[in-house]
Design an enzyme around this catalytic site. Structure first.
Site, PDB file in Angstrom:
ATOM      1  N   HIS A 277     -19.055  25.090 -31.219  1.00 57.72           N
ATOM      2  CA  HIS A 277     -18.706  25.665 -32.396  1.00 57.72           C
ATOM      3  C   HIS A 277     -19.977  25.249 -33.489  1.00 57.72           C
ATOM      4  O   HIS A 277     -20.519  26.118 -34.375  1.00 57.72           O
ATOM      5  CB  HIS A 277     -17.512  24.978 -33.075  1.00 57.72           C
ATOM      6  CG  HIS A 277     -17.238  25.745 -34.303  1.00 57.72           C
ATOM      7  ND1 HIS A 277     -16.991  27.211 -34.391  1.00 57.72           N
ATOM      8  CD2 HIS A 277     -16.880  25.278 -35.847  1.00 57.72           C
ATOM      9  CE1 HIS A 277     -16.625  27.537 -35.724  1.00 57.72           C
ATOM     10  NE2 HIS A 277     -16.610  26.393 -36.481  1.00 57.72           N
TER      11      HIS A 277
ATOM     12  N   SER B 225     -18.220  29.862 -39.566  1.00 50.24           N
ATOM     13  CA  SER B 225     -16.938  29.354 -39.338  1.00 50.24           C
ATOM     14  C   SER B 225     -16.223  30.184 -40.172  1.00 50.24           C
ATOM     15  O   SER B 225     -16.192  31.416 -40.452  1.00 50.24           O
ATOM     16  CB  SER B 225     -16.617  27.987 -39.217  1.00 50.24           C
ATOM     17  OG  SER B 225     -15.503  27.591 -38.861  1.00 50.24           O
TER      18      SER B 225
ATOM     19  N   ASP C 258     -17.488  28.004 -27.947  1.00 51.87           N
ATOM     20  CA  ASP C 258     -16.897  27.538 -29.117  1.00 51.87           C
ATOM     21  C   ASP C 258     -15.741  26.863 -28.696  1.00 51.87           C
ATOM     22  O   ASP C 258     -14.734  27.342 -28.146  1.00 51.87           O
ATOM     23  CB  ASP C 258     -16.654  28.836 -29.826  1.00 51.87           C
ATOM     24  CG  ASP C 258     -16.300  28.656 -31.407  1.00 51.87           C
ATOM     25  OD1 ASP C 258     -15.656  27.576 -31.593  1.00 51.87           O
ATOM     26  OD2 ASP C 258     -16.701  29.169 -32.291  1.00 51.87           O
TER      27      ASP C 258
END
Length: 815
Positions: free
Chosen positions: A774, A667, A740
């Site tokens: 994610h 991330s 995601d």
């Protein structure tokens, strides 16, 4: 012959840049064994402290389970088969144990192949409610604690799209549930031809919005959202009797009052938005009687599409409606006094109002806050604690509020939210006579109890404090001590100062204990074993060092179990996640504990100690901007300086080979990784998972950056590694989940970054994990990710000379 070889080389070179269809792979056995270690059971202590509930947790699901149908609507992810959330980590069994020394009992009567979530104790602690998700619906189940047996509540299908699909009523004989509406018809078809274009329009009004994922995109999406979010509030008796409450609607919340006579209902409605999630849709707030009719409509608020993008911003009008937990039936809410804009000068930012049953007349003002409202802890008429915050300088304040005398707010704590060393802790809550969570206090409402993490230069040392809020005198009951890391969970007896804690050590798995803080007696409540026994004893050390500007830094150093000093410097994997700060001293504070047990999550870098690497995990990457300066004004300079300081410290210790270091991050850590490769030559390889690389695609702010692209274009451009794709010559592995759901890290970020890198001749590999969000979940995905990472590290870090001399044009895809 030469012509044939040339054609073959050109053919393979073209193949190397095309898409590949590679079956899922497995990492080395040592890594796979650790990744597949069963998770430690979840534990829940009953509010009265008499029972412990242990829940075995679902292991990694198969990719087939993760690939079930999924709708992505209005910021929600919905399984259309179950009408619930599409991604849930389920419990599979329930076990009960009477404290402190009762026999462990397996709860009988659970459904086969149980998928349990939303587990909640009844107010009187006699029952546990939970949901079970079948292949085509969500059910409500009840477990009798004393009998350790469970049963289904029949004829009720829950609507779980918003989560928390039910709540207990204070009498412990009823629950308020959100149910699927009977007779709602067939799912709207997505194949109906459009009747016109999709149009959005704005007429000169400022309506900025941050970057969101999974938004509505068409009238067809609107119909699907309306269908699956439609619910009926229902009062459900533990005897199975049901009573509908109010009318069906997109009911986001239905909460019973503390006295069990009313229900606070929040219903979202049209007009919907294509630029904002459901949390910003119009909302009607009603109070219903427990018999069903609407008693009072408190507010009907419009679409919140003109809220400033600042972190302290708030919509105008009433917001955050809830029940006052220490009163029979009083609704409270908050209203901005500055138009919701923190940049507007105003002595009062927010006011708190309340209205008691029968909900007539004018609301009573409870408090006026100079900061934005952050939350409230209800206690008694004599004591409530109110929290406020200001993002610009990371300032937070907690006040005491005496509701009986209507006195003004009195400051209890006033501090920087980032100064962990001065964190006083979190107020401890208990259940009152109505089963609601309120402050645990003494008879005079003068004493509260605080659970803190106890950050210090030696690492976290959790504590329990007793504090007189009138005199501000504090008494420390207990504090965690070496060589253990011990966290308080609940107070069993305030008079005897008895606690339940969770204790662990570097090589001892977390377990639960009954601790007598007076006499020091410690009684084990669980005996969970170390799931990573195959690794042997982990070698963990907390490093402390400085970067050139004087900011103090830390990192967790892990070494292979059999490592000896004479083995010398090792190939190294550095993992980090940058954090913004407004004060150098706060940035340099020690994080975590040297005695904490290392949990190997799916994304951990620690697996690679099994492959002969030194690992720098949780490496400090503070980005500091003091006073009028903003942290990101010098982002890349601070980034590189922090990473170099970590490598230098590892080299000084003789364990890090500076010529064989890789950097990885997930991330915002992936964003960091790409920037480090663009602006330094410190690393032999990089691994960036599920990141964002072009900040112009998140133009109304990102992470800790409040300024928009148009306010600080030079910052956005300088921080975007996409703009430096021509400078990245270090091999980089990009991994991204195909689904995601994180704001700003759309898969498009990796797609475009890969294309830019490939277009400039970089050594880059781009791996898309099907059906993954994610965070990654499926066994196949996680194992393959670990294989990709291990292959990349071995090729470009452990044996970089071989990779540099290999003829890349003849490399087969997937190797």
């Amino acid at each position: 012959m030469k012509q044939t070889f040339l054609l073959l080389a050109l053919s393979l070179a073209g193949l190397a840049s095309r898409a590949q269809d590679l079956p899922y792979q497995l990492p080395p056995k040592a890594i796979a064994t650790l990744a597949e270690a069963p998770p430690t059971p979840r534990v829940s202590i009953s509010p009265n402290g008499q029972w412990m509930l242990m829940m075995d947790v679902q292991d990694m699901p198969a990719i087939a389970d993760l690939s079930q149908p999924e709708l992505r609507l209005a910021g929600l992810r919905i399984n259309p088969r179950t009408n619930g959330p599409s991604r849930v980590n389920y419990a599979t069994t329930l076990r009960l144990k009477r404290l402190p020394d009762g026999k462990e009992l397996l709860v009988q009567g659970l459904p086969a192949n149980a998928r349990i979530s939303e587990v909640n104790w009844s107010p009187d602690n006699s029952r546990i409610a939970f949901t079970h998700t079948t292949d085509n619906h969500m059910e409500l189940w009840l477990a009798d604690v004393s009998a350790a047996s469970a049963r289904l509540v029949p004829n009720l299908f829950l609507n779980g799209v918003f989560g928390s699909s039910y709540e207990w009523v204070s009498d412990s004989k009823n629950l308020i549930a959100r149910a699927i509406v009977g007779g709602r018809g067939e799912v709207p078809s997505t194949l109906v031809p459009p009747t016109g274009p999709t149009i959005q329009e704005n007429k000169g009004r400022t309506a900025a919005a941050r970057t969101y994922q999974d938004l509505l995109k068409s009238p067809a999406d609107e119909r699907l959202f309306q269908y699956f979010a439609l619910a009926q509030a229902v009062r459900v008796g533990v005897d199975g009797r049901m009573q509908p409450l109010g009318e069906p609607g997109i009911i986001q919340q239905a909460s019973p009052s503390p006295n069990g006579r009313f229900v606070l209902v929040k219903t979202r409605h049209r007009p919907f938005s294509y630029t904002l999630p459901v949390s910003s849709f119009p909302v009607r707030v009603d109070v219903l009687s427990m018999e069903g009719p609407v008693v009072k409509t408190l507010d009907d608020l419009p679409l919140a599409d003109n809220v400033p993008t600042s972190f302290d911003a708030a919509p105008t009008g009433p917001r955050a409606h809830g029940w006052r937990e220490d009163a029979p039936a009083t609704v409270y809410w908050v209203e901005a006094q500055d138009g919701g804009d923190p940049k507007t000068a105003a002595p009062v930012r927010d006011k708190i109002f309340a209205l008691a049953a029968p909900f007539e007349g004018s609301a009573l003002e409870l408090a006026a806050l100079p900061l934005r409202f952050a939350g409230i802890y209800w206690g008694t008429d004599k004591l409530a604690l109110v929290e406020g915050y200001r993002w610009a300088d990371r300032h937070e304040t907690m006040w005491t509020l005496d509701l009986a005398t209507k006195t003004s707010l009195t400051v209890l704590f006033d501090r920087s939210s980032q100064n962990t060393y001065t964190d006083p802790g979190t107020p401890y809550l208990t259940r009152n006579a109505l089963g609601r969570s309120v402050l645990a206090t003494d008879a005079s409402s003068s004493t509260i109890y605080l659970f803190g993490m106890g950050a210090s230069p030696e690492g976290d040392r959790p504590f329990v404090d007793e504090l007189n809020v009138r005199t501000k005198k504090s008494l420390r009951w207990w504090r965690s001590a070496a060589p253990y890391y011990e966290v308080p969970l609940t107070i069993l007896d305030a008079g005897k100062r008895q606690l339940v804690t969770r204790r662990e050590a570097v090589n001892e798995a977390p377990n639960y204990f009954l601790r007598d803080t007076h006499g020091g007696r410690l009684v084990a409540l669980t005996r969970f074993t170390n799931p990573y026994a195959s690794l042997g004893g982990l070698k963990k050390q907390v490093l402390k060092y400085k970067r050139p500007d004087g900011v103090e830094l830390t990192a967790n150093l892990y070494l292979p179990p059999a490592y000896k000093k004479e083995d010398g410097a090792l190939p190294t994997l550095l993992e980090a996640y940058p954090v913004e700060f407004k004060d150098k001293k706060d940035a340099g504070q020690v994080k975590g504990s040297p005695y904490a047990f290392t949990r190997l999550s799916w994304g951990s870098p620690v697996y690679w100690v099994t492959q002969g690497y030194a690992v720098l995990q949780g490496t400090s990457i503070p980005i500091v901007g003091e006073g009028d300066k903003q942290p990101n004004d010098t982002y890349t300079e601070q980034l590189v300086a922090s990473a170099k300081a970590a490598i230098d410290e590892g080299q000084r210790l003789g364990v890090v080979d500076p010529k064989r270091v890789a950097v990885m991050g997930h991330s915002y850590g992936a964003f960091m990784t790409a920037n480090l490769l663009a602006h330094s030559s410190l690393f032999k390889a990089g691994i960036a998972r599920s990141g964002a690389y072009n900040r112009t695609l998140t133009p109304f702010g990102f992470q800790g950056e409040e300024r928009t692209y148009w306010q600080a274009p030079e910052v956005y451009n300088a921080m975007s590694p996409f703009n430096y794709a021509d400078k990245i010559k270090t091999p980089i592995l990009l991994i991204h989940g195909e689904a995601d759901n994180n704001s700003g890290t759309f898969p498009m970020q990796s797609e475009r970054f890969y294309s830019a890198l490939k277009g400039h001749g970089a050594t880059v590999r781009y791996v898309v994990l099907p059906a993954e969000s994610h965070g990654y979940a499926a066994r196949e995905s996680i194992m393959h990710m670990l294989w990709e990472m291990n292959s990349w590290l071995d090729k470009y870090v452990k044996n970089p000379a071989a990779a540099e001399t290999a003829p890349t044009a003849t490399e087969a895809p997937g190797n």
